[in-house]
Design a protein around this motif. Sequence first.
Motif, PDB file in Angstrom:
ATOM      1  N   LEU A   1       0.053   1.373   6.820  1.00  0.00           N
ATOM      2  CA  LEU A   1       0.942   2.529   7.337  1.00  0.00           C
ATOM      3  C   LEU A   1       1.353   3.168   6.010  1.00  0.00           C
ATOM      4  CD1 LEU A   1       2.631   1.195  10.363  1.00  0.00           C
ATOM      5  CD2 LEU A   1       0.842   2.819  10.390  1.00  0.00           C
ATOM      6  N   ALA A   2       1.909   2.172   5.035  1.00  0.00           N
ATOM      7  CA  ALA A   2       3.182   2.791   4.320  1.00  0.00           C
ATOM      8  C   ALA A   2       2.879   3.639   3.005  1.00  0.00           C
ATOM      9  CB  ALA A   2       4.247   1.665   3.674  1.00  0.00           C
ATOM     10  N   ASP A   3       3.597   4.308   2.328  1.00  0.00           N
ATOM     11  CA  ASP A   3       3.734   5.128   1.144  1.00  0.00           C
ATOM     12  C   ASP A   3       4.056   3.851   0.105  1.00  0.00           C
ATOM     13  OD1 ASP A   3       2.757   7.466   1.651  1.00  0.00           O
ATOM     14  OD2 ASP A   3       4.632   8.022   2.090  1.00  0.00           O
ATOM     15  N   ARG A   4       5.179   2.989   0.559  1.00  0.00           N
ATOM     16  CA  ARG A   4       5.800   2.026  -0.119  1.00  0.00           C
ATOM     17  C   ARG A   4       6.210   1.021   0.675  1.00  0.00           C
ATOM     18  NH1 ARG A   4      10.700   3.115  -3.176  1.00  0.00           N
ATOM     19  NH2 ARG A   4      10.905   4.853  -1.617  1.00  0.00           N
ATOM     20  N   VAL A   5       5.855  -0.176   0.214  1.00  0.00           N
ATOM     21  CA  VAL A   5       6.343  -1.490   1.218  1.00  0.00           C
ATOM     22  C   VAL A   5       7.399  -2.094   0.433  1.00  0.00           C
ATOM     23  CG1 VAL A   5       5.660  -3.751   2.173  1.00  0.00           C
ATOM     24  CG2 VAL A   5       3.872  -1.817   2.021  1.00  0.00           C
ATOM     25  N   PHE A   6       8.600  -2.377   1.012  1.00  0.00           N
ATOM     26  CA  PHE A   6       9.588  -3.225   0.586  1.00  0.00           C
ATOM     27  C   PHE A   6       9.370  -4.669   1.173  1.00  0.00           C
ATOM     28  CE2 PHE A   6      11.774   0.823   0.356  1.00  0.00           C
ATOM     29  CZ  PHE A   6      11.819   0.857  -0.926  1.00  0.00           C
ATOM     30  N   VAL A   7       9.269  -5.744   0.315  1.00  0.00           N
ATOM     31  CA  VAL A   7       9.123  -7.170   0.948  1.00  0.00           C
ATOM     32  C   VAL A   7      10.374  -7.698   0.750  1.00  0.00           C
ATOM     33  CG1 VAL A   7       8.017  -9.327   0.716  1.00  0.00           C
ATOM     34  CG2 VAL A   7       6.763  -7.076  -0.315  1.00  0.00           C
ATOM     35  N   LEU A   8      10.873  -8.293   1.961  1.00  0.00           N
ATOM     36  CA  LEU A   8      12.293  -9.051   2.143  1.00  0.00           C
ATOM     37  C   LEU A   8      11.927 -10.487   2.282  1.00  0.00           C
ATOM     38  CD1 LEU A   8      14.221  -7.005   5.036  1.00  0.00           C
ATOM     39  CD2 LEU A   8      14.304  -6.812   2.582  1.00  0.00           C
ATOM     40  N   ASN A   9      12.781 -11.371   1.646  1.00  0.00           N
ATOM     41  CA  ASN A   9      12.601 -12.896   1.380  1.00  0.00           C
ATOM     42  C   ASN A   9      13.537 -13.232   2.842  1.00  0.00           C
ATOM     43  OD1 ASN A   9      15.146 -12.355   0.716  1.00  0.00           O
ATOM     44  ND2 ASN A   9      14.549 -13.103  -1.399  1.00  0.00           N
ATOM     45  N   ASP A  10      13.331 -14.742   2.906  1.00  0.00           N
ATOM     46  CA  ASP A  10      14.183 -15.033   4.062  1.00  0.00           C
ATOM     47  C   ASP A  10      15.700 -14.798   4.010  1.00  0.00           C
ATOM     48  OD1 ASP A  10      12.551 -16.505   5.737  1.00  0.00           O
ATOM     49  OD2 ASP A  10      11.880 -18.028   4.355  1.00  0.00           O
TER      50      ASP A  10
ATOM     51  N   PRO B   1      19.604 -15.276   3.696  1.00  0.00           N
ATOM     52  CA  PRO B   1      20.079 -13.824   3.835  1.00  0.00           C
ATOM     53  C   PRO B   1      19.193 -13.079   2.852  1.00  0.00           C
ATOM     54  CG  PRO B   1      21.356 -15.391   2.480  1.00  0.00           C
ATOM     55  CD  PRO B   1      20.401 -16.358   3.168  1.00  0.00           C
ATOM     56  N   SER B   2      18.718 -12.022   3.284  1.00  0.00           N
ATOM     57  CA  SER B   2      17.532 -11.172   2.680  1.00  0.00           C
ATOM     58  C   SER B   2      18.043 -10.295   1.598  1.00  0.00           C
ATOM     59  CB  SER B   2      16.727 -10.650   3.609  1.00  0.00           C
ATOM     60  OG  SER B   2      17.562  -9.713   4.277  1.00  0.00           O
ATOM     61  N   THR B   3      17.154 -10.560   0.596  1.00  0.00           N
ATOM     62  CA  THR B   3      17.088  -9.253  -0.466  1.00  0.00           C
ATOM     63  C   THR B   3      15.862  -8.502  -0.545  1.00  0.00           C
ATOM     64  OG1 THR B   3      16.479 -11.127  -2.233  1.00  0.00           O
ATOM     65  CG2 THR B   3      19.094 -10.638  -1.969  1.00  0.00           C
ATOM     66  N   VAL B   4      15.752  -7.580  -1.356  1.00  0.00           N
ATOM     67  CA  VAL B   4      14.367  -6.785  -1.482  1.00  0.00           C
ATOM     68  C   VAL B   4      13.652  -7.916  -2.705  1.00  0.00           C
ATOM     69  CG1 VAL B   4      13.146  -4.949  -2.102  1.00  0.00           C
ATOM     70  CG2 VAL B   4      15.314  -4.829  -0.940  1.00  0.00           C
ATOM     71  N   GLN B   5      12.675  -8.516  -1.971  1.00  0.00           N
ATOM     72  CA  GLN B   5      12.025  -9.430  -3.076  1.00  0.00           C
ATOM     73  C   GLN B   5      11.203  -8.633  -3.985  1.00  0.00           C
ATOM     74  OE1 GLN B   5      12.607 -12.478  -2.995  1.00  0.00           O
ATOM     75  NE2 GLN B   5      11.235 -13.380  -4.814  1.00  0.00           N
ATOM     76  N   MET B   6      10.468  -7.543  -3.661  1.00  0.00           N
ATOM     77  CA  MET B   6       9.468  -6.746  -4.332  1.00  0.00           C
ATOM     78  C   MET B   6       9.355  -5.484  -3.579  1.00  0.00           C
ATOM     79  SD  MET B   6       5.949  -7.673  -5.562  1.00  0.00           S
ATOM     80  CE  MET B   6       5.187  -7.675  -4.154  1.00  0.00           C
ATOM     81  N   GLU B   7       9.164  -4.594  -4.311  1.00  0.00           N
ATOM     82  CA  GLU B   7       8.671  -3.252  -3.916  1.00  0.00           C
ATOM     83  C   GLU B   7       7.225  -2.811  -4.406  1.00  0.00           C
ATOM     84  OE1 GLU B   7      10.959   0.137  -5.401  1.00  0.00           O
ATOM     85  OE2 GLU B   7       9.247   1.607  -5.102  1.00  0.00           O
ATOM     86  N   VAL B   8       6.366  -2.649  -3.140  1.00  0.00           N
ATOM     87  CA  VAL B   8       4.915  -2.383  -3.614  1.00  0.00           C
ATOM     88  C   VAL B   8       4.632  -0.989  -3.204  1.00  0.00           C
ATOM     89  CG1 VAL B   8       2.847  -3.213  -3.168  1.00  0.00           C
ATOM     90  CG2 VAL B   8       4.388  -4.900  -2.857  1.00  0.00           C
ATOM     91  N   PRO B   9       4.245   0.045  -4.387  1.00  0.00           N
ATOM     92  CA  PRO B   9       3.643   1.044  -3.844  1.00  0.00           C
ATOM     93  C   PRO B   9       2.364   0.945  -3.348  1.00  0.00           C
ATOM     94  CG  PRO B   9       4.001   0.884  -6.318  1.00  0.00           C
ATOM     95  CD  PRO B   9       4.203  -0.452  -5.707  1.00  0.00           C
ATOM     96  N   VAL B  10       2.070   1.949  -2.432  1.00  0.00           N
ATOM     97  CA  VAL B  10       0.734   1.838  -1.912  1.00  0.00           C
ATOM     98  C   VAL B  10      -0.159   3.180  -2.157  1.00  0.00           C
ATOM     99  CG1 VAL B  10      -0.716   1.669   0.409  1.00  0.00           C
ATOM    100  CG2 VAL B  10       1.437   0.283   0.018  1.00  0.00           C
ATOM    101  N   GLU B  11      -1.118   3.307  -2.856  1.00  0.00           N
ATOM    102  CA  GLU B  11      -1.532   4.366  -3.101  1.00  0.00           C
ATOM    103  C   GLU B  11      -2.963   4.775  -2.715  1.00  0.00           C
ATOM    104  OE1 GLU B  11      -0.576   4.455  -7.082  1.00  0.00           O
ATOM    105  OE2 GLU B  11       1.384   5.277  -6.738  1.00  0.00           O
ATOM    106  N   LEU B  12      -3.221   4.104  -1.462  1.00  0.00           N
ATOM    107  CA  LEU B  12      -4.418   4.190  -0.668  1.00  0.00           C
ATOM    108  C   LEU B  12      -4.402   5.793  -0.034  1.00  0.00           C
ATOM    109  CD1 LEU B  12      -4.155   0.998   1.448  1.00  0.00           C
ATOM    110  CD2 LEU B  12      -5.536   1.504  -0.398  1.00  0.00           C
ATOM    111  N   PRO B  13      -5.741   6.331  -0.023  1.00  0.00           N
ATOM    112  CA  PRO B  13      -5.928   7.661   0.278  1.00  0.00           C
ATOM    113  C   PRO B  13      -5.461   7.911   1.773  1.00  0.00           C
ATOM    114  CG  PRO B  13      -7.896   6.600  -0.010  1.00  0.00           C
ATOM    115  CD  PRO B  13      -6.994   5.558  -0.643  1.00  0.00           C
ATOM    116  N   ARG B  14      -4.981   8.925   2.124  1.00  0.00           N
ATOM    117  CA  ARG B  14      -4.660   9.484   3.480  1.00  0.00           C
ATOM    118  C   ARG B  14      -5.687  10.742   3.781  1.00  0.00           C
ATOM    119  NH1 ARG B  14      -0.147   7.155   5.608  1.00  0.00           N
ATOM    120  NH2 ARG B  14       1.466   6.611   4.168  1.00  0.00           N
TER     121      ARG B  14
END
Lengths: 270, 256
Positions: free
Chosen positions: A206-215, A217-230
Amino acid sequence: MSGRAMLEVTSLAKSYQSRNGTTDAIADVSFRVASGEFVCVVGPSGCGKTTLLKCLAGLLSPTAGEVQLNGEPVRRPPPNMAFVFQDYSNSMLPWLRVENNITFPLRHKGVSADRRAALAEETLRVVGLGEFARHYPWQLSGGMQQRVAIARALAYEPEILLMDEPFASVDAQTRSDLEDLLLDVWARYGVTTVFVTHDIDESVYLADRVFVLNDRPSTVQMEVPVELPRPRDQITTKELTEFTKLRTEVMRTIKHARRSRSDEERMGQA
Amino acid sequence: MTRRGLLLALEIAVPLILLAMYAAWAGAKESFYFPPLDGIGERFVELWLSDRFVQDALPSLRRLAIGYVLLVVLGVSIGLVLGAFRLVQQAVQPFAEFLRALPAVALIPFGMLVFGVGDTMKIFIIVIGAIWPVLLNTIDGVRGVDPEMLEMARAYNVGRWGRIREIVVPAALPRVVTGMRTSLSIAIILMVVSEMVASRNGLGYFVLESQRRFAISDMWAGIVLLGIIGYVANFLFVRAERSVLRWHRESKGPAR
Ligand SMILES: Nc1ncnc2c1ncn2[C@@H]1O[C@H](COP(=O)(O)OP(=O)(O)O)[C@@H](O)[C@H]1O
Ligand SMILES: [Mg+2]
């Protein structure tokens, strides 16, 4: 990230106080979402996704940090924000017909009767339920009810749409239909979307960007840009090597976070 | 014949058979306490199609109606407040439990002292004695409102008053209606009792007075009318409930 930041989350933390002590749900989350962007937040169950989204919506007040929408701090639900809940059956009012469920928020927003009727008609058509306006929600299947929830959110004419695992409790086929419907609607209305899920494939699809949360108490573990064509497609997009690479990356991040978290705990106990 | 038709036929036939049995039995026996059916029927028509209806039945119905409307309005509004504010509810709980446990008829002498023997006293007794099912069911109904529905409304910026009016009230309605039905039958009982104890008119008064005059057919005619009032009230109630709470009945059923 393109465009100006519409939503800005700064060092957000949230703890719940209850009789048996404090639960730290979110430790420290910061991110920005640009106007028109589609962002997914993915993380394991119980990591604080719902909590995060409710803080964004002004339904919960954070323990620390701040949420800003268009530069204004969010302290209560903003009038230009719509929310789609995980549990569709309890977010529909069973005594109202589908069309009246959609216009319910609009009446309180002060939208005129004509405009309300037009919005209900249009949004129901967009989600493919034009014929079901006079039905009651409980006469519809789960997937259809969630479409009504999406129509209700769209009819509210929000600038930003928050969605909490909206497709978690429908079957796989319905789910991919709903994902495509959502992408259509997003492209058509250009509404900024924050979509929470525990499903890694769904987030990447779905996303343009994905934020990955960890267990928790959560923090943003990683930000993943998704450059798949639409526009994306359930078959061809998911066949792309890029898609596979991205989902593997997200999966590895979540796994890695879990491992290092349990290592820490073991060290702490020793 | 369909099952439904059969049931309906039985529903009509059984009372008729019972009536016929009574007529045969009482007619043969010539008992003082159980006058013949046609005698009761005759008196019923004579009494209730004349100004006796205005004199005795109407006052009863008026007291019942005023008392019932009052207790529903009071019960629902107090119930909404108590249901919404836990603290208030806990504060008044012991007092409410005490009042509820108190047989309302025991308050009749007190009511006479304060309000005299007029309508006010009877309405007071009806309200204080029959309010509890409405009140307690409303509290339960409010408690049972799904928090997610309220949160949805809050997310869409619906104000507190709007949430109460458009979510709490309709969601609690099925429980409230259950309470209203129980309250109605208690209210009818209290109407009769209060009229028997202290009154110059009304159906309760009429039944007791007929018995004192040894007008046993009149007494039975009064009792039958009371029975009919109770039956009709309940029937109308169930009808109204069906249409208003259609969503509740059907949404609980199997999904389509
Ligand atoms: N109202 C609450 N009171 C106390 N703890 C809560 C409350 N709501 C959620 N939690 C806890 O906070 C954590 C995160 O919950 P949640 O945000 O619902 O996670 P997710 O949506 O990712 O599954 C969980 O451990 C949950 O038990
Ligand atoms: Mg959740």
